[in-house]
Design a protein around this motif. Structure first.
Motif, short mmCIF file in Angstrom:
data_model
loop_
_atom_site.label_atom_id
_atom_site.label_comp_id
_atom_site.label_asym_id
_atom_site.label_seq_id
_atom_site.Cartn_x
_atom_site.Cartn_y
_atom_site.Cartn_z
N ASN A 55 0.79 -1.23 0.00
CA ASN A 55 0.00 0.00 0.00
C ASN A 55 0.81 1.28 0.00
O ASN A 55 0.26 2.36 -0.01
CB ASN A 55 -0.88 0.08 1.26
CG ASN A 55 -1.68 -1.17 1.49
OD1 ASN A 55 -1.88 -1.95 0.59
ND2 ASN A 55 -2.13 -1.34 2.70
N GLU A 56 2.13 1.19 0.07
CA GLU A 56 2.94 2.37 0.31
C GLU A 56 4.25 2.33 -0.45
O GLU A 56 4.81 1.27 -0.70
CB GLU A 56 3.21 2.46 1.82
CG GLU A 56 3.80 3.73 2.28
CD GLU A 56 3.85 3.79 3.81
OE1 GLU A 56 3.58 4.87 4.34
OE2 GLU A 56 4.14 2.77 4.46
N CYS A 57 4.74 3.54 -0.78
CA CYS A 57 6.03 3.69 -1.43
C CYS A 57 6.75 4.84 -0.74
O CYS A 57 6.38 6.00 -0.89
CB CYS A 57 5.83 4.00 -2.91
SG CYS A 57 7.36 4.18 -3.84
N ARG A 58 7.77 4.52 0.05
CA ARG A 58 8.51 5.55 0.79
C ARG A 58 9.89 5.72 0.19
O ARG A 58 10.70 4.79 0.17
CB ARG A 58 8.66 5.15 2.25
CG ARG A 58 7.40 5.26 3.03
CD ARG A 58 7.68 5.09 4.49
NE ARG A 58 6.42 5.15 5.23
CZ ARG A 58 6.35 5.08 6.52
NH1 ARG A 58 7.44 4.93 7.24
NH2 ARG A 58 5.19 5.12 7.11
N VAL A 59 10.18 6.94 -0.29
CA VAL A 59 11.48 7.29 -0.84
C VAL A 59 12.17 8.13 0.22
O VAL A 59 11.61 9.11 0.71
CB VAL A 59 11.33 8.06 -2.17
CG1 VAL A 59 12.68 8.41 -2.76
CG2 VAL A 59 10.51 7.24 -3.17
N SER A 60 13.41 7.77 0.59
CA SER A 60 14.09 8.40 1.74
C SER A 60 14.40 9.87 1.56
O SER A 60 14.58 10.59 2.54
CB SER A 60 15.37 7.64 2.09
OG SER A 60 16.31 7.72 1.03
N THR A 61 14.50 10.35 0.34
CA THR A 61 14.73 11.76 0.09
C THR A 61 14.04 12.16 -1.20
O THR A 61 13.86 11.33 -2.09
CB THR A 61 16.24 12.10 0.02
OG1 THR A 61 16.38 13.52 -0.10
CG2 THR A 61 16.93 11.42 -1.13
N ALA A 62 13.66 13.42 -1.29
CA ALA A 62 12.98 13.92 -2.48
C ALA A 62 13.88 14.80 -3.33
O ALA A 62 13.43 15.42 -4.27
CB ALA A 62 11.72 14.69 -2.08
N THR A 63 15.20 14.84 -2.99
CA THR A 63 16.14 15.70 -3.71
C THR A 63 17.48 14.99 -3.88
O THR A 63 17.94 14.30 -2.98
CB THR A 63 16.38 17.00 -2.93
OG1 THR A 63 15.13 17.63 -2.68
CG2 THR A 63 17.26 17.96 -3.71
N ALA A 64 18.09 15.18 -5.04
CA ALA A 64 19.45 14.68 -5.30
C ALA A 64 20.14 15.62 -6.27
O ALA A 64 19.49 16.34 -7.03
CB ALA A 64 19.40 13.27 -5.87
N ALA A 65 21.46 15.62 -6.23
CA ALA A 65 22.25 16.42 -7.16
C ALA A 65 22.30 15.71 -8.51
O ALA A 65 22.24 14.47 -8.59
CB ALA A 65 23.66 16.61 -6.62
N ALA A 66 22.41 16.49 -9.57
CA ALA A 66 22.52 15.92 -10.92
C ALA A 66 23.74 15.01 -11.00
O ALA A 66 24.74 15.21 -10.32
CB ALA A 66 22.63 17.03 -11.95
N GLY A 67 23.64 13.99 -11.81
CA GLY A 67 24.70 13.00 -11.97
C GLY A 67 24.09 11.62 -11.97
O GLY A 67 22.92 11.44 -12.34
N THR A 68 24.84 10.63 -11.57
CA THR A 68 24.32 9.27 -11.47
C THR A 68 23.68 9.12 -10.09
O THR A 68 24.34 9.29 -9.08
CB THR A 68 25.43 8.23 -11.67
OG1 THR A 68 26.00 8.44 -12.96
CG2 THR A 68 24.86 6.82 -11.59
N ILE A 69 22.40 8.82 -10.09
CA ILE A 69 21.64 8.70 -8.85
C ILE A 69 21.27 7.23 -8.69
O ILE A 69 20.73 6.61 -9.61
CB ILE A 69 20.37 9.58 -8.90
CG1 ILE A 69 20.76 11.04 -9.16
CG2 ILE A 69 19.57 9.43 -7.62
CD1 ILE A 69 19.59 11.94 -9.52
N THR A 70 21.56 6.68 -7.51
CA THR A 70 21.28 5.28 -7.25
C THR A 70 20.13 5.15 -6.26
O THR A 70 20.12 5.80 -5.22
CB THR A 70 22.52 4.57 -6.66
OG1 THR A 70 23.61 4.74 -7.58
CG2 THR A 70 22.27 3.08 -6.45
#
Length: 140
Positions: A55-70
Motif C-alpha cells: 500500500n505504500e512507497c517511501r522514498v528516503s529523500t525527495a532531492t538529489a544532485a545531478a549525476g548518477t543517482i542510485t
C-alpha cells in the motif's frame, strides 16, 4: 534497432549488480556508484532508499544532485512491485520491474540537468501506482 534509454540503463545496472557482488567480497565500503566527475548528494551517503509495501512507497529523500543517482528498492510487501523515475511529460528515465516480495534491487539513473521529476511504485502492478515529487539540482 536500439533499446530505449531506460532499458539500457536497467540492463547495465543488472550487469553491474552481479559485478558488485563479487567486488563486495573484499570491500567494506563503496564510493556510491557515481560516474567519474558526476556526483549525487544521495550517492555520496549511499543510495536513496525506497521501501515498498502493498500500500505504500517511501522514498528516503525527495532531492538529489545531478549525476548518477542510485536508488535501492526493497519490496517489503506480499505482491510483485515496480519502481520508476519519470521526467517531465511522463518520459521514463529509469525503471525496475518484477521486484518480488522480500527482494531488493538497485537502479542507477543518470540525470545531467536540474528539474522536477517523479518517482513511482506500482504495488501489484495494478492501478496508477504511487507517485512522489523528486527534484534534481545542479548540473554535471
Amino acid at each position: 534497432m536500439s533499446l530505449p534509454r531506460h532499458r539500457v540503463v536497467l540492463a547495465s545496472t543488472v550487469g553491474s549488480v552481479g559485478l558488485a557482488v563479487l567486488a563486495l567480497a573484499g570491500c567494506s565500503a563503496s564510493s556510491g556508484g557515481t560516474s567519474a566527475g558526476a556526483t549525487s548528494s544521495a550517492s555520496v551517503g549511499g543510495p536513496i532508499v525506497v521501501n515498498q509495501t502493498d500500500n505504500e512507497c517511501r522514498v528516503s529523500t525527495a532531492t538529489a544532485a545531478a549525476g548518477t543517482i542510485t536508488f535501492k528498492i526493497t519490496n517489503g510487501g506480499s505482491k510483485v512491485n515496480e519502481f520508476y523515475v519519470y521526467a517531465p511529460g511522463g518520459r521514463i528515465v529509469g525503471e525496475v520491474e518484477n521486484i518480488t516480495p522480500g527482494l531488493s534491487r538497485e537502479l542507477e539513473v543518470k540525470i545531467t540537468e536540474p528539474g522536477s521529476f517523479q518517482t513511482a511504485c506500482k504495488p501489484g502492478m495494478v492501478g496508477d501506482g504511487i507517485r512522489a515529487a523528486f527534484t534534481v539540482t545542479g548540473t554535471t
